[in-house]
Design an enzyme around this catalytic site. Structure first.
Site, PDB file in Angstrom:
ATOM      1  N   GLU A  62      44.688  37.285  41.306  1.00  0.00           N
ATOM      2  CA  GLU A  62      45.131  37.950  40.052  1.00  0.00           C
ATOM      3  C   GLU A  62      44.098  37.831  38.929  1.00  0.00           C
ATOM      4  O   GLU A  62      44.435  37.689  37.756  1.00  0.00           O
ATOM      5  CB  GLU A  62      46.513  37.450  39.642  1.00  0.00           C
ATOM      6  CG  GLU A  62      47.563  37.980  40.610  1.00  0.00           C
ATOM      7  CD  GLU A  62      48.951  38.086  40.045  1.00  0.00           C
ATOM      8  OE1 GLU A  62      49.096  38.359  38.850  1.00  0.00           O
ATOM      9  OE2 GLU A  62      49.891  37.918  40.827  1.00  0.00           O
ATOM     10  N   THR A  96      39.840  36.368  38.617  1.00  0.00           N
ATOM     11  CA  THR A  96      39.171  35.061  38.619  1.00  0.00           C
ATOM     12  C   THR A  96      39.154  34.480  37.201  1.00  0.00           C
ATOM     13  O   THR A  96      39.375  35.194  36.211  1.00  0.00           O
ATOM     14  CB  THR A  96      37.701  35.209  39.079  1.00  0.00           C
ATOM     15  OG1 THR A  96      37.035  36.069  38.135  1.00  0.00           O
ATOM     16  CG2 THR A  96      37.586  35.796  40.475  1.00  0.00           C
ATOM     17  N   CYS A 124      48.739  46.413  46.600  1.00  0.00           N
ATOM     18  CA  CYS A 124      47.468  46.672  47.287  1.00  0.00           C
ATOM     19  C   CYS A 124      46.439  47.235  46.313  1.00  0.00           C
ATOM     20  O   CYS A 124      46.354  48.451  46.111  1.00  0.00           O
ATOM     21  CB  CYS A 124      47.674  47.667  48.415  1.00  0.00           C
ATOM     22  SG  CYS A 124      48.760  47.078  49.705  1.00  0.00           S
ATOM     23  N   THR A 138      43.053  45.224  45.786  1.00  0.00           N
ATOM     24  CA  THR A 138      41.733  44.734  46.189  1.00  0.00           C
ATOM     25  C   THR A 138      41.233  45.380  47.480  1.00  0.00           C
ATOM     26  O   THR A 138      42.002  45.646  48.397  1.00  0.00           O
ATOM     27  CB  THR A 138      41.806  43.201  46.361  1.00  0.00           C
ATOM     28  OG1 THR A 138      42.235  42.640  45.117  1.00  0.00           O
ATOM     29  CG2 THR A 138      40.478  42.608  46.764  1.00  0.00           C
ATOM     30  N   GLY A 176      36.776  43.878  44.168  1.00  0.00           N
ATOM     31  CA  GLY A 176      37.619  42.734  43.819  1.00  0.00           C
ATOM     32  C   GLY A 176      37.808  42.725  42.313  1.00  0.00           C
ATOM     33  O   GLY A 176      38.694  43.392  41.781  1.00  0.00           O
TER      34      GLY A 176
HETATM   35  N1  COS Z   1      46.888  47.063  29.349  1.00  0.00           N
HETATM   36  C1  COS Z   1      46.838  48.411  29.302  1.00  0.00           C
HETATM   37  N2  COS Z   1      45.664  49.081  29.409  1.00  0.00           N
HETATM   38  C2  COS Z   1      44.536  48.361  29.544  1.00  0.00           C
HETATM   39  C3  COS Z   1      44.532  46.965  29.606  1.00  0.00           C
HETATM   40  C4  COS Z   1      45.773  46.306  29.486  1.00  0.00           C
HETATM   41  N3  COS Z   1      45.853  44.995  29.533  1.00  0.00           N
HETATM   42  N4  COS Z   1      43.267  46.524  29.771  1.00  0.00           N
HETATM   43  C5  COS Z   1      42.489  47.608  29.819  1.00  0.00           C
HETATM   44  N5  COS Z   1      43.249  48.722  29.659  1.00  0.00           N
HETATM   45  C6  COS Z   1      42.791  50.107  29.618  1.00  0.00           C
HETATM   46  C7  COS Z   1      41.794  50.287  28.489  1.00  0.00           C
HETATM   47  O1  COS Z   1      42.441  50.639  27.296  1.00  0.00           O
HETATM   48  C8  COS Z   1      40.949  51.408  29.007  1.00  0.00           C
HETATM   49  O2  COS Z   1      41.645  52.616  28.788  1.00  0.00           O
HETATM   50  P1  COS Z   1      40.886  54.033  28.566  1.00  0.00           P
HETATM   51  O3  COS Z   1      40.628  54.583  29.916  1.00  0.00           O
HETATM   52  O4  COS Z   1      41.898  54.837  27.835  1.00  0.00           O
HETATM   53  O5  COS Z   1      39.638  53.762  27.795  1.00  0.00           O
HETATM   54  C9  COS Z   1      40.928  51.184  30.510  1.00  0.00           C
HETATM   55  O6  COS Z   1      42.071  50.391  30.805  1.00  0.00           O
HETATM   56  C10 COS Z   1      39.682  50.481  30.993  1.00  0.00           C
HETATM   57  O7  COS Z   1      39.610  49.220  30.364  1.00  0.00           O
HETATM   58  P2  COS Z   1      38.266  48.361  30.380  1.00  0.00           P
HETATM   59  O8  COS Z   1      37.200  49.135  29.715  1.00  0.00           O
HETATM   60  O9  COS Z   1      38.585  47.031  29.795  1.00  0.00           O
HETATM   61  O10 COS Z   1      37.966  48.250  31.948  1.00  0.00           O
HETATM   62  P3  COS Z   1      36.741  47.572  32.708  1.00  0.00           P
HETATM   63  O11 COS Z   1      36.560  48.326  33.939  1.00  0.00           O
HETATM   64  O12 COS Z   1      35.581  47.382  31.808  1.00  0.00           O
HETATM   65  O13 COS Z   1      37.213  46.093  33.069  1.00  0.00           O
HETATM   66  C11 COS Z   1      38.542  44.326  34.016  1.00  0.00           C
HETATM   67  C12 COS Z   1      38.444  45.681  33.299  1.00  0.00           C
HETATM   68  C13 COS Z   1      37.254  43.757  34.569  1.00  0.00           C
HETATM   69  C14 COS Z   1      39.113  43.336  33.037  1.00  0.00           C
HETATM   70  C15 COS Z   1      39.518  44.649  35.124  1.00  0.00           C
HETATM   71  O14 COS Z   1      38.906  45.468  36.074  1.00  0.00           O
HETATM   72  C16 COS Z   1      40.137  43.452  35.801  1.00  0.00           C
HETATM   73  O15 COS Z   1      41.107  42.878  35.295  1.00  0.00           O
HETATM   74  N6  COS Z   1      39.618  43.101  36.982  1.00  0.00           N
HETATM   75  C17 COS Z   1      40.196  42.059  37.762  1.00  0.00           C
HETATM   76  C18 COS Z   1      41.184  42.652  38.688  1.00  0.00           C
HETATM   77  C19 COS Z   1      42.006  41.623  39.330  1.00  0.00           C
HETATM   78  O16 COS Z   1      42.690  40.850  38.669  1.00  0.00           O
HETATM   79  N7  COS Z   1      41.998  41.614  40.658  1.00  0.00           N
HETATM   80  C20 COS Z   1      42.771  40.667  41.400  1.00  0.00           C
HETATM   81  C21 COS Z   1      43.561  41.389  42.414  1.00  0.00           C
HETATM   82  S1  COS Z   1      45.114  41.774  41.912  1.00  0.00           S
HETATM   83  S2  COS Z   1      46.164  40.465  42.936  1.00  0.00           S
END
Ligand code: COS
Length: 409
Positions: free
Chosen positions: A363, A365, A124, A126, A131
């Site tokens: 997971e 977009t 859980c 989203t 999103g």
């Molecule tokens: N593994 C471990 N840590 C990670 C990571 C990864 N793959 N990617 C990012 N982090 C960490 C970063 O190191 C950073 O850490 P600090 O707090 O120490 O600085 C923190 O997470 C934030 O990273 P980032 O700056 O990249 O975050 P943003 O908010 O800018 O953006 C995105 C991240 C947009 C890529 C993320 O929110 C995302 O993947 N969104 C989509 C979510 C999704 O897939 N939703 C679908 C529902 S799930 S079924």
């Protein structure tokens, strides 16, 4: 050395999954899609033959399979029916944060529950207003003594209507953005955990997608996963581990569409010859074959990196992006090969085209994957992860690992 040969165990597993998809999933897939039927009996059978919870470590009763093996299974599920496949695979998404961040007791209890019986768990993250922008979530968890009080609503939750437990992300420090999110395991069978809505979807209609509301739910403090306010990282680490499987499922959808279109092109006669004799159709088929194979290679790379104990953020976003977009293209072209018949529900490919669409959405977009890829390529960064013992195949157990995601070459 680059060697694409599977082990005998992996080949057997792929055969098992393929036979299961062929005998148990395919025969009912189109009917289940039409009615939006919940595939409980297929879940029971898949659990029975060991095709669920495949990454659960042996220490908690699971088979502890490698990530490449998981991809082999998920490709076959996607080939059979990605709606039913998503229902079968979603426990992996809920379990990963528990396997990474749960205490020994939490792992035994919640991972063990899925091994003892064909039960389900949901992830859980989203919310209606959060999103792609995970940090925008509004669900709150407030610590009171030895409990957290959880309030909020999560949407688009796979298997949500049937889950026995949930991994839930909530703000524990709302002023700290992504650094104020924590993850918890929450028992699903409580009065103030309610399933609000089952979505009526365009594709993957046999999977259950629900809204779950948590109203003053008491969560024992020991159900916190990892450290407080470290939930965002846990979510990202989870997605790194599950996106290879999603990519594999997209490859499976594309492969199914490619096979249907190839067969049809040999049977359908226009201008006096099977349409496969026309170069216009041959080029479509050639591009389909290439996209299926290229998608699989990227998918395997992203899984093998995990199995080697490497951070796979770049590879798994590349694989998920490419395989999902390819599934959409290949299924659309399959409809094109069928011509007008492709648009008719009596023929198999329109379902695949509808099913493929979600691969570009859930997971993360395809746009979010590109964002991650661009960041990893332009600004490669070192990320510290704590890898739990059971998962640390190629590493020292329980060590902190600081790593830049490797590029493909
Ligand atoms: N593994 C471990 N840590 C990670 C990571 C990864 N793959 N990617 C990012 N982090 C960490 C970063 O190191 C950073 O850490 P600090 O707090 O120490 O600085 C923190 O997470 C934030 O990273 P980032 O700056 O990249 O975050 P943003 O908010 O800018 O953006 C995105 C991240 C947009 C890529 C993320 O929110 C995302 O993947 N969104 C989509 C979510 C999704 O897939 N939703 C679908 C529902 S799930 S079924």
């Amino acid at each position: 050395m680059v060697d694409f040969t599977l082990t005998d165990e992996q080949k057997d597993l792929r055969e098992l999954a393929h036979n299961f998809a062929e005998k148990e999933i395919r025969p009912v897939a189109w009917e289940y899609d039409k009615e939006g039927t919940w595939p409980q009996e297929i879940i029971d059978k898949a659990w029975e033959v060991g095709l669920m919870n495949t990454h659960t470590p042996e220490a908690y009763g699971g088979p502890g399979l490698d990530y490449l093996s998981g991809c082999l299974i998920e490709e076959e599920f996607g080939w059979g029916c990605s709606g039913i496949g998503t229902s079968l695979a979603a426990n992996g998404l809920a379990s990963a944060p528990v396997a990474i961040g749960g205490t020994e007791e939490t792992k035994k209890k919640y991972l063990g529950m899925l091994i003892e019986e064909p039960k389900l768990a949901s992830f859980c993250l989203t919310e209606p207003d959060a999103g792609s922008d995970v940090s925008g979530m509004k669900t709150r968890a407030v610590k009171k003594g030895d409990k957290y009080i959880l309030n909020g609503s999560k949407c688009f939750i796979t298997n949500g209507g049937y889950a026995d437990w949930f991994t839930v992300y909530a703000k524990t420090d709302p002023d700290q953005g992504h650094r104020g999110i924590s993850a918890f395991v929450v028992d699903g069978k409580q009065d103030n955990v309610t399933v609000d809505k089952k979505e009526d979807k365009m594709g993957q209609r046999a999977s259950n997608t629900a809204t779950i509301t948590f109203d003053e739910v008491e969560v024992p403090a020991e159900n916190l996963l990892g450290e407080e306010n470290h939930g965002f990282k846990l979510a990202m680490m989870t997605l790194d581990r599950t996106r290879p499987g999603v990519a594999a499922m997209a490859v499976g959808i594309a492969r199914a569409a490619f096979e249907f279109a190839s067969e049809y092109s040999k049977e359908r006669v226009q201008f006096g010859v099977p349409i496969a004799m026309h170069q216009a159709i041959q080029f479509l088929i050639a591009d389909m074959a290439t996209k299926v194979d290229a998608g699989r290679l990227l998918t395997w790379l992203s899984a093998v990196q995990l199995d080697q104990g490497k951070r796979n953020t770049l590879a798994c976003s590349e694989a998920k992006r490419f395989a999902a977009d390819s599934a959409m293209e290949v299924t659309t072209d399959a409809v094109q090969v069928y011509g007008g018949y492709g648009f008719i529900k009596e023929y198999p490919v329109e379902k695949l085209m509808r099913d493929a669409k979600i691969m570009q959405l859930y997971e993360g977009t395809s746009q979010i994957q590109r964002l991650v890829i661009a960041r990893e390529v332009l600004l490669p960064r070192t990320i510290e992860e704590t890898i739990p013992e059971a998962e640390a195949k190629g590493r020292e157990a329980d060590q902190k690992v600081a790593e830049t995601a490797p590029a493909a070459a």
